[in-house]
Design a protein around this motif. Structure first.
Motif, mmCIF file in Angstrom:
data_model
loop_
_atom_site.group_PDB
_atom_site.id
_atom_site.type_symbol
_atom_site.label_atom_id
_atom_site.label_comp_id
_atom_site.label_asym_id
_atom_site.label_seq_id
_atom_site.Cartn_x
_atom_site.Cartn_y
_atom_site.Cartn_z
ATOM 1 N N MET A 85 0.836 -1.194 0.000
ATOM 2 C CA MET A 85 0.000 0.000 0.000
ATOM 3 C C MET A 85 0.872 1.245 0.000
ATOM 4 O O MET A 85 1.840 1.344 0.766
ATOM 5 N N THR A 86 0.530 2.181 -0.845
ATOM 6 C CA THR A 86 1.235 3.456 -0.939
ATOM 7 C C THR A 86 0.215 4.577 -0.857
ATOM 8 O O THR A 86 -0.855 4.499 -1.476
ATOM 9 N N TRP A 87 0.544 5.598 -0.084
ATOM 10 C CA TRP A 87 -0.325 6.773 0.028
ATOM 11 C C TRP A 87 0.368 7.968 -0.624
ATOM 12 O O TRP A 87 1.574 8.175 -0.440
ATOM 13 N N LEU A 88 -0.387 8.707 -1.397
ATOM 14 C CA LEU A 88 0.112 9.912 -2.045
ATOM 15 C C LEU A 88 -0.706 11.109 -1.592
ATOM 16 O O LEU A 88 -1.893 10.986 -1.276
ATOM 17 N N LYS A 89 -0.056 12.246 -1.603
ATOM 18 C CA LYS A 89 -0.754 13.503 -1.369
ATOM 19 C C LYS A 89 -0.586 14.371 -2.603
ATOM 20 O O LYS A 89 0.539 14.693 -2.991
ATOM 21 N N ASN A 90 -1.705 14.703 -3.227
ATOM 22 C CA ASN A 90 -1.682 15.509 -4.446
ATOM 23 C C ASN A 90 -0.729 14.905 -5.477
ATOM 24 O O ASN A 90 0.080 15.605 -6.103
ATOM 25 N N ASP A 91 -0.810 13.571 -5.635
ATOM 26 C CA ASP A 91 -0.021 12.797 -6.604
ATOM 27 C C ASP A 91 1.474 12.834 -6.317
ATOM 28 O O ASP A 91 2.282 12.462 -7.166
ATOM 29 N N GLY A 92 1.859 13.257 -5.124
ATOM 30 C CA GLY A 92 3.263 13.227 -4.715
ATOM 31 C C GLY A 92 3.412 12.425 -3.436
ATOM 32 O O GLY A 92 2.432 11.926 -2.866
ATOM 33 N N GLU A 93 4.641 12.300 -2.982
ATOM 34 C CA GLU A 93 4.889 11.542 -1.763
ATOM 35 C C GLU A 93 4.308 12.258 -0.550
ATOM 36 O O GLU A 93 4.147 13.490 -0.543
ATOM 37 N N LEU A 94 4.002 11.467 0.481
ATOM 38 C CA LEU A 94 3.546 12.047 1.736
ATOM 39 C C LEU A 94 4.683 12.861 2.361
ATOM 40 O O LEU A 94 5.854 12.526 2.201
ATOM 41 N N PRO A 95 4.332 13.915 3.072
ATOM 42 C CA PRO A 95 5.394 14.679 3.760
ATOM 43 C C PRO A 95 6.133 13.800 4.758
ATOM 44 O O PRO A 95 5.562 12.882 5.358
ATOM 45 N N ASP A 96 7.427 14.086 4.913
ATOM 46 C CA ASP A 96 8.235 13.359 5.889
ATOM 47 C C ASP A 96 7.972 13.970 7.253
ATOM 48 O O ASP A 96 8.712 14.816 7.752
ATOM 49 N N ASP A 97 6.864 13.552 7.842
ATOM 50 C CA ASP A 97 6.366 14.171 9.071
ATOM 51 C C ASP A 97 5.821 13.061 9.954
ATOM 52 O O ASP A 97 5.041 12.221 9.499
ATOM 53 N N GLU A 98 6.227 13.051 11.222
ATOM 54 C CA GLU A 98 5.775 11.997 12.134
ATOM 55 C C GLU A 98 4.281 12.098 12.421
ATOM 56 O O GLU A 98 3.700 11.168 12.976
ATOM 57 N N ARG A 99 3.635 13.191 12.024
ATOM 58 C CA ARG A 99 2.187 13.281 12.207
ATOM 59 C C ARG A 99 1.428 12.369 11.255
ATOM 60 O O ARG A 99 0.255 12.082 11.463
ATOM 61 N N PHE A 100 2.085 11.936 10.174
ATOM 62 C CA PHE A 100 1.466 11.046 9.207
ATOM 63 C C PHE A 100 1.840 9.611 9.583
ATOM 64 O O PHE A 100 3.009 9.246 9.540
ATOM 65 N N VAL A 101 0.837 8.819 9.952
ATOM 66 C CA VAL A 101 1.060 7.441 10.388
ATOM 67 C C VAL A 101 0.315 6.520 9.429
ATOM 68 O O VAL A 101 -0.911 6.597 9.310
ATOM 69 N N VAL A 102 1.073 5.672 8.734
ATOM 70 C CA VAL A 102 0.502 4.731 7.776
ATOM 71 C C VAL A 102 0.439 3.364 8.433
ATOM 72 O O VAL A 102 1.465 2.824 8.860
ATOM 73 N N ASP A 103 -0.774 2.815 8.536
ATOM 74 C CA ASP A 103 -0.973 1.468 9.055
ATOM 75 C C ASP A 103 -1.269 0.535 7.894
ATOM 76 O O ASP A 103 -1.180 0.917 6.720
ATOM 77 N N LEU A 135 -4.572 5.505 6.854
ATOM 78 C CA LEU A 135 -3.652 6.629 7.005
ATOM 79 C C LEU A 135 -4.253 7.560 8.044
ATOM 80 O O LEU A 135 -5.413 7.975 7.910
ATOM 81 N N THR A 136 -3.480 7.857 9.071
ATOM 82 C CA THR A 136 -3.927 8.764 10.116
ATOM 83 C C THR A 136 -3.039 9.997 10.107
ATOM 84 O O THR A 136 -1.811 9.887 10.050
ATOM 85 N N ILE A 137 -3.678 11.165 10.139
ATOM 86 C CA ILE A 137 -2.961 12.437 10.203
ATOM 87 C C ILE A 137 -3.338 13.090 11.522
ATOM 88 O O ILE A 137 -4.517 13.348 11.782
ATOM 89 N N TYR A 138 -2.330 13.357 12.354
ATOM 90 C CA TYR A 138 -2.560 13.964 13.647
ATOM 91 C C TYR A 138 -2.267 15.468 13.573
ATOM 92 O O TYR A 138 -1.415 15.921 12.820
ATOM 93 N N ASN A 139 -2.994 16.222 14.385
ATOM 94 C CA ASN A 139 -2.776 17.674 14.503
ATOM 95 C C ASN A 139 -2.766 18.331 13.119
ATOM 96 O O ASN A 139 -1.768 18.915 12.685
ATOM 97 N N VAL A 140 -3.881 18.229 12.427
ATOM 98 C CA VAL A 140 -3.992 18.701 11.045
ATOM 99 C C VAL A 140 -3.755 20.208 10.984
ATOM 100 O O VAL A 140 -4.252 20.963 11.830
ATOM 101 N N THR A 141 -2.968 20.640 9.971
ATOM 102 C CA THR A 141 -2.710 22.051 9.727
ATOM 103 C C THR A 141 -3.177 22.414 8.323
ATOM 104 O O THR A 141 -3.617 21.555 7.554
ATOM 105 N N TYR A 163 -5.770 12.883 -1.099
ATOM 106 C CA TYR A 163 -4.970 11.746 -0.652
ATOM 107 C C TYR A 163 -5.414 10.501 -1.416
ATOM 108 O O TYR A 163 -6.613 10.211 -1.496
ATOM 109 N N THR A 164 -4.442 9.831 -1.980
ATOM 110 C CA THR A 164 -4.711 8.670 -2.834
ATOM 111 C C THR A 164 -4.095 7.436 -2.215
ATOM 112 O O THR A 164 -2.927 7.439 -1.837
ATOM 113 N N ALA A 195 -9.458 10.560 -1.859
ATOM 114 C CA ALA A 195 -10.401 11.348 -1.064
ATOM 115 C C ALA A 195 -9.749 12.681 -0.745
ATOM 116 O O ALA A 195 -8.522 12.779 -0.634
ATOM 117 N N LYS A 196 -10.580 13.664 -0.584
ATOM 118 C CA LYS A 196 -10.093 15.009 -0.347
ATOM 119 C C LYS A 196 -10.178 15.337 1.135
ATOM 120 O O LYS A 196 -11.130 14.969 1.816
#
Length: 1284
Positions: free
Chosen positions: A555-573, A577-583, A590-591, A605-606
């Motif tokens: 499984m791969t998750w993309l954001k706006n057809d690019g890689e997910l940010p290198d951020d510990e708030r993004f947790v892929v199970d 996909l869980t995003i904590y403390n959304v900014t 997200y694909t 999904a948007k």
């Protein structure tokens, strides 16, 4: 005529055949293993460029590499003649290749300039390289010259010529000053393509003496400098403004030629004042968008990768305020030769036909010449199977040995192209190049491509078969491609299986098997959903997938057809996909991509960030009235959450600057509000927007608006009148706000009068306060009070009067006729008459009864409060057989009055409390002593004690109850004739004339063995380690010396334990309502969880299966939800190690007899063996065995306790029939009649003299050999255990 038609038909058929062979010409695969075994003419793989400019400081390397089978040899020509490299020591050829390395150290590079050509040759032909022209790079010096200063009037045009020396390759030109800084260039001053510096008009700042032209030569990385040029600009007669004229190119039109594929550069430089602007266009169409660029301040037009379509008229226009001028450049496009189709290598089988084509193009049209093996074809040996046309060579009925390399050379005035193509005549049986048993996994309903890559000459024919089917695979479901690949357009599960491809030509047949596996497709069952989340919230995207179990998904998750940010708030199970403390930066699409090795599925999904709204803007007031105004505003962004309402706030700048108050609210759909205003307020408004997330920031404040003063419209609220002293009246109210004052000079008119009688109103005016105290009032008198608002413009409407009382004082007298009635030993009733109202001096709130026990140790008073209408009250919870004192007092809001005279009463006797202690002492085989302490609460005169006891059997059932009555002066009792090794439960209670009090209990076990009485006391649950034969049970009480008395609230009491062979026995008392009882235990000092066992409402329980060790044990009660409501104290229980019960058979008579019989038998056998050995013969038994050759009869060997054949000549050799391994140890063989069968390990042995070695248990030899693993001493018990 007929013959002509036949001739035409024959030619047509021949051409069709040739074309057919051309289309299906055999190509040699790049499989190295295949190429190793095939003959192949040479092919040039690497060569130097045609125009090779060398650096004179470095060696010359001329590349020429080729492949072929056998590997080709190489030769060179120079300027058309053979170049003998062996005669020139400066020239070296690389091993295995034709590459030349020319050492020019000490030589001039000019000596090796010329045209070089390489030939690669083997027995099947020769390939030649391009003509490689080698020239030395040159960077000549600038010719010395004297340059006179240039003088020009301001405003005229000027050209500074560079004229660099010709170099190879041409130099790069740039202008700099003495400080090696580039001279600034712009639309007025710029450098032309030829390097000259052009001034459209000169200015005074152009005066300088260091205009220097530099030429950089790329190969040698040298820079040459021209003499500085001095320019002086005069302004004594400056030139006036003028329309543009072109400096480059001159005239109204010019022409340019460019080769196809090159870069077209067109230049227009104009002079004029003001400085002209340059623009470009093409007369016959638009400029090519992606290939056109403008440079040098739009003075140079560049078109890259020129095509024939770029020919035409290009118009450049120069314009300024004085006019415009244009120049037309006519561009023609020529072309050096280029390939439409290059010649391809041709592999033919003997007797086959083929065509070698060479299709070039160019402008002008190039000519074509053919060579064979580097020799012009007209000079080559004649070959009847070869026919040369202008752009092709036709081969028919080729013969073995006619392989060759053909060169096609095409040229025109702008260049040439040379291509090598070989014709290889091969006779090869079919080979299948696809790996055998290859597995092709595909997805259901997708196409399946099964490869059958083959090689053979002639070209093999491919047919496909499926396992279990004899027919060739064809039809709508199957398609066979020209390369042999079988395509199944829509693969289904039924298509899985084994497939066979057969390759056949005239020289043989070859088949290959492959396998098709049709897999289930990957599908996303639960797709991520559109999410709207607040800032700093968390969001979860789910992506649940179904896939074929044999495929591993990723499984791969993309954001706006690019890689997910290198951020510990993004947790892929695994599936989310869980995003904590959304900014804000997390918004986007997200694909989820689920990949397998065969397919993938995606879902998107948007994520939208929902935030508090932006503040409203542009506040404006309209419809200004004396007491109202209309406020409008522009809403801010709702930030993805609809605005629910707007809050209008105001600031009273006149009275409370900086304090904002809510005025009103309007729905979020409105942007106007009609505001009702108060008099005498300087208003400033602001608006806040509210959505689901929260409040926006306030808008910028509006302009100020002040209303006119007026009389107050309302009076103070919450008016109250009550005294806090016996001679005053406190009047209080809630002050008006500045908004309610309606004008300046706000005061309060306070009025009061007594209600009884015709008293006049008294009044006073106060300001800036919210209470007034009237002093000198009578005690507790009713008053009427009014508070009215007044300002400089008048008074508020007349207020309503409220009523209150002046202050209270303490009651003056106690209640009268106080008496008491004792109802029982714990309850009494006190009675009194109501107090005279005149004596209350306030509002009577009730009566208080103070009472206490006349006991020197108890000095605490108790108080009971009764209502104002009560004339009696009960005193509960009294101590029986006690003397009490009491009095009664009245109390009001001020406090308590004087007490009534003290009175006393006695309570009668009651039942006593439980005995203070109970313990069991002096246990023996059939007796014990019970000791106790008197009750703490006697509650009367003790008349005696009642002791009851009963046995408890192993199933926790209670036996018959025995009862003993004891006098009050006794505190111990000895019981006799008890059953030994029996658990007893004891109950003891005290008695008065009123009956028996609550009992205390205790349990104990009568000791089984009198010997234990002589040993020290054993700790709870621990056995005495020095006892040789411990006997169970050994039981002790687990309570302290004084057992617990039954608690007043439900719980556990009298918990005890004992340890026996069957386990640990627990007993307890429980008075709670919850009957879900459990015994919990855990190993002491461990982190293990408590083990829980249900006891089904019993008060005893047997814990079984405990391993030796120390345990913590407790009893708990739980409610119906499983929550612990009561828990006993934790007990410590030690389970000792219990030796296994073994019978000492060493003293048994049957065992001694058996041992004697075995010893006698062994002795007889040893004597027989000794006699036989001395005779040097064999046992008769052995002779019979040799004669009958019975396979079931095996000789016994001396290494494992069996008999073998003895010899008097080979004492130290292995016996016949034994097996001796290479390491020297002798292994035991199986024997049906061996004594080994009677031992544990089969290790017992006879040595050579027939004596028995080892123990009966068969362990000694093994233990010794294995390093004495067991230290257990031999015993008859162990020997006997090995036989049973």
């Amino acid at each position: 005529m007929e013959s002509i038609l036949q001739c035409v038909l024959h030619v047509s058929i021949t051409v069709l055949l040739l074309l057919g062979h051309m289309i299906t010409a055999l190509e040699v695969p790049l499989d190295p293993k295949l190429l190793e075994g095939l003959p192949q003419p040479p092919t040039i793989t690497h060569q130097s460029p045609k125009d090779y400019i060398v650096d004179p400081r470095e060696n010359i390397v001329v590349h020429c590499e080729a492949k072929g089978k056998p590997h080709p040899s190489f030769s060179w020509t120079r300027n058309g003649t053979h170049f003998d490299i062996d005669k020139d020591p400066k020239v070296m050829k690389k091993a295995g290749a034709g590459t030349l390395v020319i050492d020019i150290s000490g030589e001039k590079a000019e000596a090796y300039e010329g045209v070089y050509q390489c030939t690669a040759r083997n027995e099947h032909g020769a390939a030649v390289s391009n003509n490689i022209v080698i020239r030395q790079s040159r960077s000549p010096l600038w010719a010395k010259e004297r340059i006179e200063p240039i003088v020009a009037q301001e405003g005229v045009s000027l050209v500074l010529q560079c004229r660099p020396p010709a170099g190879l390759p041409p130099p790069i030109i740039f202008w700099m000053d003495n400080n090696f800084l580039r001279l600034p260039q712009n639309s007025r001053v710029s450098q032309a393509l030829n390097g000259d510096l052009y001034f459209s008009n000169v200015r005074a700042e152009d005066t300088r003496s260091d205009y220097i032209c530099y030429a950089r030569f790329p190969h040698t990385q040298t820079i040459q400098q021209k003499q500085p040029i001095t320019v002086r600009v005069l302004n004594d007669s400056p030139s006036g403004e003028r329309r543009p004229t072109f400096l480059v190119p001159s005239g109204a039109s010019s022409s340019a030629m460019v080769l196809r594929g090159d870069v077209l550069q067109l230049e227009c430089i104009a002079e004029g004042l003001p400085t002209p602007e340059i623009s470009w266009r093409k007369d016959s169409g638009d400029l090519p968008m992606n290939r056109t660029t403008l440079h040098n301040f739009q003075k140079t037009l560049m078109i890259s990768d020129v095509t024939e379509a770029d020919a035409g008229d290009y118009r450049c226009m120069a314009s300024n305020s004085q006019g415009a001028v244009y120049h037309i450049i006519t561009v023609t496009v020529k072309a050096a030769p280029y390939w439409i189709r290059t010649p391809k290598n041709l592999i033919l089988a003997p007797k086959e036909n083929g065509v070698l084509s060479c299709l070039p193009s160019g402008n002008p049209k190039p000519t074509i010449s053919w060579s064979m093996n580097g020799i012009p074809i007209e000079n080559s040996p004649r070959d009847p199977s070869r026919k040369v046309e202008e752009d092709s060579i036709i081969f028919s009925d080729v013969q073995p040995g006619s392989s060759a390399v053909y060169q096609c050379n095409t040229s025109n005035e702008f260049g040439y192209l040379l291509a090598n193509a070989f014709v290889n005549v091969l006779a090869e049986p079919p080979r299948v190049l696809t790996r055998p048993n290859k597995v092709y996994p595909v997805i259901t309903n997708g196409p399946a491509l099964l490869d059958c890559a083959t090689f053979g000459s002639p070209i093999p024919k491919i047919t496909w078969f499926k396992e279990g089917q004899n027919s060739v695979l064809d039809g709508d479901d199957y398609e066979q491609h020209k390369n042999g690949t079988l395509e199944i357009h829509t693969a289904q599960k039924a298509d899985s299986g084994k497939y066979t491809c057969v390759a056949m030509n005239s020289l043989g047949k070859k088949e290959n098997h492959v396998y098709l596996e049709v897999k289930e497709p990957t599908r996303i069952l639960k797709q991520p959903e559109y999410k709207v989340v607040q800032r700093n919230g968390n969001v979860l995207f789910e992506c649940k997938v179904k896939h074929d179990p044999s495929l591993i998904p990723t499984m791969t998750w993309l954001k706006n057809d690019g890689e997910l940010p290198d951020d510990e708030r993004f947790v892929v199970d695994m599936d989310s996909l869980t995003i904590y403390n959304v900014t804000e930066g997390d918004e986007g699409t997200y694909t989820c991509i689920m990949n397998t090795t065969l397919d993938q599925d995606t879902a998107s999904a948007k994520l939208t960030l929902m935030d508090q709204p932006d503040p409203p803007t542009d506040l404006e007031m309209t419809e200004l009235q004396a007491r109202s105004v209309q406020l409008t505003w522009v809403p801010g962004s709702d930030n993805n959450s609809p605005i629910q309402r707007f809050i209008i706030q105001y600031e009273d700048v006149l009275h409370q600057q900086g304090v904002w108050h809510n005025l009103t609210e309007v729905p979020g759909t409105k942007t106007t509000a009609h505001l009702e205003l108060s008099p005498y307020v300087l208003y400033t408004f602001r608006v806040l927007a509210v959505n689901e997330v929260g409040f926006s920031q306030p808008s910028y404040p509006s302009a100020r608006y002040q209303t006119e003063p007026a009389v107050p419209e309302e009076n103070p609220s919450e008016v109250d009148a009550a005294g806090n002293e016996h001679d005053n009246l406190v009047i209080s109210w809630k002050a008006l706000t500045s908004l309610q004052s309606n004008g300046p000079g706000l005061q309060y008119k306070v009025s009061w009068r007594q209600t009884d009688g015709d008293k006049d109103w008294e009044s006073v005016s106060v300001a800036n306060v919210s209470k007034y105290v009237v002093s000198g009032t009578p005690t507790y008198v009713k008053y009427e009070v009014k508070v009215q608002a007044v300002n400089d413009y008048g008074s508020a409407p007349e207020p309503n009067a409220i009523r209150g009382f002046s202050g209270e004082d303490l009651p003056m007298a106690p209640p009268e006729a106080v008496q008491v009635l004792v109802e029982n030993s714990t309850l009494a009733e006190v009675q009194w008459d109501p107090i005279n109202p005149q004596m209350v001096r306030g509002w009577l709130k009730g009566y208080k009864v103070y009472y206490w026990k006349e006991d020197p140790q108890i000095e605490e008073q108790k108080v009971l409060t009764f209502g104002r209408n009560k004339t009696q009250g009960k005193l509960a919870g009294l101590q029986p057989y006690s003397l009490y004192t009491f009095n009664v007092r009245a109390f009001n809001g001020k406090g308590e009055g004087p007490p009534s005279p003290n009175q006393q009463f006695n309570t009668p006797e009651g039942v006593p409390g439980p005995p203070a202690s109970l313990r069991i002492t002096n246990p023996s085989l059939d007796s014990l002593t019970v000791e106790w302490g008197p009750p703490v609460e006697l509650n009367g005169q003790l008349t005696g004690y009642t002791l009851r006891y009963q046995p408890i059997n192993s199933t926790n059932e209670l036996g018959p109850l025995e009862e003993v009555s004891l006098p009050a002066n006794k505190t111990s009792c000895t019981l006799h004739s008890l059953k030994y090794s029996t658990r007893y439960k004891f109950y003891l209670n005290a008695n008065t004339v009123k009956g028996a009090g609550p009992a205390v209990t205790e349990e104990t076990v009568i000791i089984m063995d009198e010997d234990l009485m002589h040993h020290p006391a054993v700790d709870v649950g621990k056995g005495h380690t020095e006892l040789p034969h411990p006997v169970y049970p050994i039981t002790q009480s687990l309570r302290p010396p004084f057992p617990k008395v039954r608690p007043t609230s439900p719980g556990f009491g009298n918990v005890s334990s004992s340890v026996g062979e069957d386990g640990a026995v627990l007993s307890w008392e429980y008075w709670g309502l919850d009957k879900n009882l459990f015994v919990e235990y855990t190993v002491e000092n461990s982190k293990e969880e408590w083990t829980k066992e249900s006891v089904n409402g019993s008060q005893t329980y047997l814990l079984k299966g405990l391993k030796p060790g120390t345990y913590k044990v407790r009893v708990v009660a739980k409610d119906h939800t499983g929550v612990t409501v009561h828990s006993s104290q934790e007990l410590s229980i030690t389970v000792p190690v219990i030796p296994s019960q073994q019978v000492d058979i060493a003293t048994q008579g049957w065992f001694i007899g058996l041992m004697c019989a075995i010893a006698l038998l062994i002795l007889v056998l040893l004597i027989a063996c000794f006699i036989k050995r001395n005779k040097g013969g064999k046992y008769p038994v052995k002779e019979k065995e040799d004669a009958h050759a019975d396979p079931e009869i095996q000789p016994m060997k001396d290494d494992d306790g069996t008999f073998g054949e003895y010899s008097d000549t080979e004492d130290h050799k292995p016996l016949k029939g034994s097996r001796t391994p290479s390491n020297g140890t002798v292994k035991k063989d199986d024997s049906d009649d061996s004594l080994v069968d009677y031992g544990e390990g089969g290790e017992g042995q006879f040595n050579e003299d027939g004596s028995f070695i080892g123990q009966y248990s068969g362990k000694k030899e093994r233990d010794t050999a294995e390093g004495n693993e067991s230290s257990e001493a031999p015993s008859p018990v162990n020997a006997m255990n090995s036989f049973v």
